[in-house]
Design an enzyme around this catalytic site. Structure first.
Site, PDB file in Angstrom:
ATOM      1  N   CYS A 127       0.812  -1.228   0.000  1.00 44.53           N
ATOM      2  CA  CYS A 127       0.000   0.000   0.000  1.00 44.53           C
ATOM      3  C   CYS A 127       0.844   1.277   0.000  1.00 44.53           C
ATOM      4  O   CYS A 127       0.588   2.206  -0.770  1.00 44.53           O
ATOM      5  CB  CYS A 127      -0.956   0.000   1.187  1.00 44.53           C
ATOM      6  SG  CYS A 127      -0.209  -0.581   2.719  1.00 44.53           S
ATOM      7  N   HIS A 235      -3.200   6.275   4.643  1.00 40.21           N
ATOM      8  CA  HIS A 235      -1.773   6.434   4.932  1.00 40.21           C
ATOM      9  C   HIS A 235      -1.330   7.804   4.418  1.00 40.21           C
ATOM     10  O   HIS A 235      -1.792   8.268   3.375  1.00 40.21           O
ATOM     11  CB  HIS A 235      -0.931   5.383   4.177  1.00 40.21           C
ATOM     12  CG  HIS A 235      -1.074   3.983   4.704  1.00 40.21           C
ATOM     13  ND1 HIS A 235      -1.775   3.637   5.825  1.00 40.21           N
ATOM     14  CD2 HIS A 235      -0.543   2.816   4.221  1.00 40.21           C
ATOM     15  CE1 HIS A 235      -1.690   2.323   6.026  1.00 40.21           C
ATOM     16  NE2 HIS A 235      -0.956   1.802   5.064  1.00 40.21           N
TER      17      HIS A 235
END
Ligand SMILES: NC(=O)c1ccc[n+]([C@@H]2O[C@H](COP(=O)([O-])OP(=O)(O)OC[C@H]3O[C@@H](n4cnc5c(N)ncnc54)[C@H](OP(=O)(O)O)[C@@H]3O)[C@@H](O)[C@H]2O)c1
Length: 326
Positions: A127, A235
């Site tokens: 990710c 994130h």
């Protein structure tokens, strides 16, 4: 078209089902697999209820057009090759095959052409790597990237449903850390994955190796510090990038603006702003001089960093190969 999701009850798997629906993928048959723990539960897809089945070898041998694996690397190592040998295209979210030389590691906006004429296992990158390379690719294409220094602020959902449970249980008073190496509530933890002999963590090395493989350039110097923060979804990354050719701030701005599925903004963007979307947001762009630039990068790790990238791989593969394989 027959499609299946393995790990369908997890954070990524459930989102894959949602993104397939949102992106207009309409299989003739959609099958959902997980472990015996959640077999018999159901998920909704396009208004229909789909029952989750226990994963087993027999069903994988039937062959699917596309199998989206998101059940961790042990499950992928055990089952993905069986599915690929049965003729399925396996899009694998785990780290099991990412650095295997003959297996393409794909971010469709960057290297989707690797899917032309390809059948077998396709690896979905980590990710934190996906959102970073999406934000930097056009800068690399125009000016060449010499080096990257990145620090991440990674949400607990990056550690799956157990990561979310751990933060939520600590918020409501239960403190003992299990999933993370320290208490995550009211804290930040500068370690994701085991620390290796060279002092870097597994997550940091993934960002280095995977970026080299996706950009097909091992000469880029990459130094990462990966940090877990008490955020549920999304994130964030501070990225310092050095280009090989000089560029003005305006040229870098234009490169980012031209990047597919990336939005450059002068707004303050936090993980809460990026969560639930399929875009990478780049903001706080600054120039140190004419080769060194700083930026803030935010994306939904479960979507951009996993489920949406996997569905984009499926769609790209289908677009490039549907006729030749039918
Ligand atoms: N979270 C992220 O941001 C992210 C990003 C990129 C990649 N990934 C990768 O995606 C994968 C899944 O992550 P996640 O966050 O969705 O984890 P998760 O929330 O913990 O979900 C794990 C899923 O795997 C299933 N599963 C576990 N053991 C199984 C087995 N033996 N057989 C069949 N199914 C099994 C679980 O089913 P049960 O419900 O039956 O337990 C569940 O559906 C991991 O490889 C992870 O590294 C995650």
């Amino acid at each position: 078209m027959r499609v299946a999701v393995v790990g369908a009850t997890g954070e990524v798997g459930r989102t894959m089902v949602r993104v397939l629906e949102e992106q207009g993928v309409r299989p003739d048959e959609l099958r959902l697999f997980a472990s015996a723990r959640s077999a018999g539960t159901s998920l909704s897809f396009c208004g229909n209820s789909c029952t989750v089945e226990e994963l087993g070898t027999k069903v994988l041998k039937e062959g699917f057009d596309y199998l989206l694996f998101s059940a961790g690397s042990n499950v992928s190592k055990q089952y993905a090759s069986i599915a690929a040998e049965a003729g399925s295209v396996v899009i694998d979210n785990s780290s099991a095959f990412r650095m295997t030389p003959d297996i393409p590691l794909v971010v469709p906006e960057i290297n989707g052409d690797l899917l032309r004429g390809y059948r077998g296992i396709v690896a979905n990158p980590n990710c934190s790597t996906i959102q970073m390379v999406l934000g930097l690719y056009e800068i690399h294409r125009r000016f060449g990237i010499k080096s990257i220094v990145v620090s991440t602020y990674q949400s607990v959902s990056g550690a799956g449903k157990n990561g979310i449970n751990e933060l939520e249980s600590q918020i409501s008073g239960h403190v003992e850390p299990k999933k993370f190496v320290r208490q995550i509530h009211l804290n930040v933890i500068p370690q994701i994955g085991a620390i290796l002999e060279n002092g870097f963590s597994e997550e940091e090395i993934k960002m280095v190796d995977e970026t080299h493989k996706i950009l097909q350039d091992d000469s880029i110097g990459i130094w990462a510090t990966t940090v877990r923060v008490p955020v549920l979804y999304g994130h964030s990354e501070t990225i310092w990038v050095e280009t090989r050719k000089p560029a003005s701030l305006d040229e870098v701005r234009k490169a980012i603006e031209a990047s597919e599925n990336v939005e450059l903004t002068d707004q303050v963007i936090s993980p809460l702003d990026g969560a639930g979307t399929d875009l990478v947001y780049v903001s706080r762009l600054r120039a140190f001089d004419d080769t060194r630039f700083l930026m803030w990068n935010v994306a939904d790790n479960i979507r951009v960093g996993a489920a949406t990238n996997a569905v984009r791989i499926l769609k790209k593969h289908r677009a490039l190969n549907a006729r030749s394989f039918e």
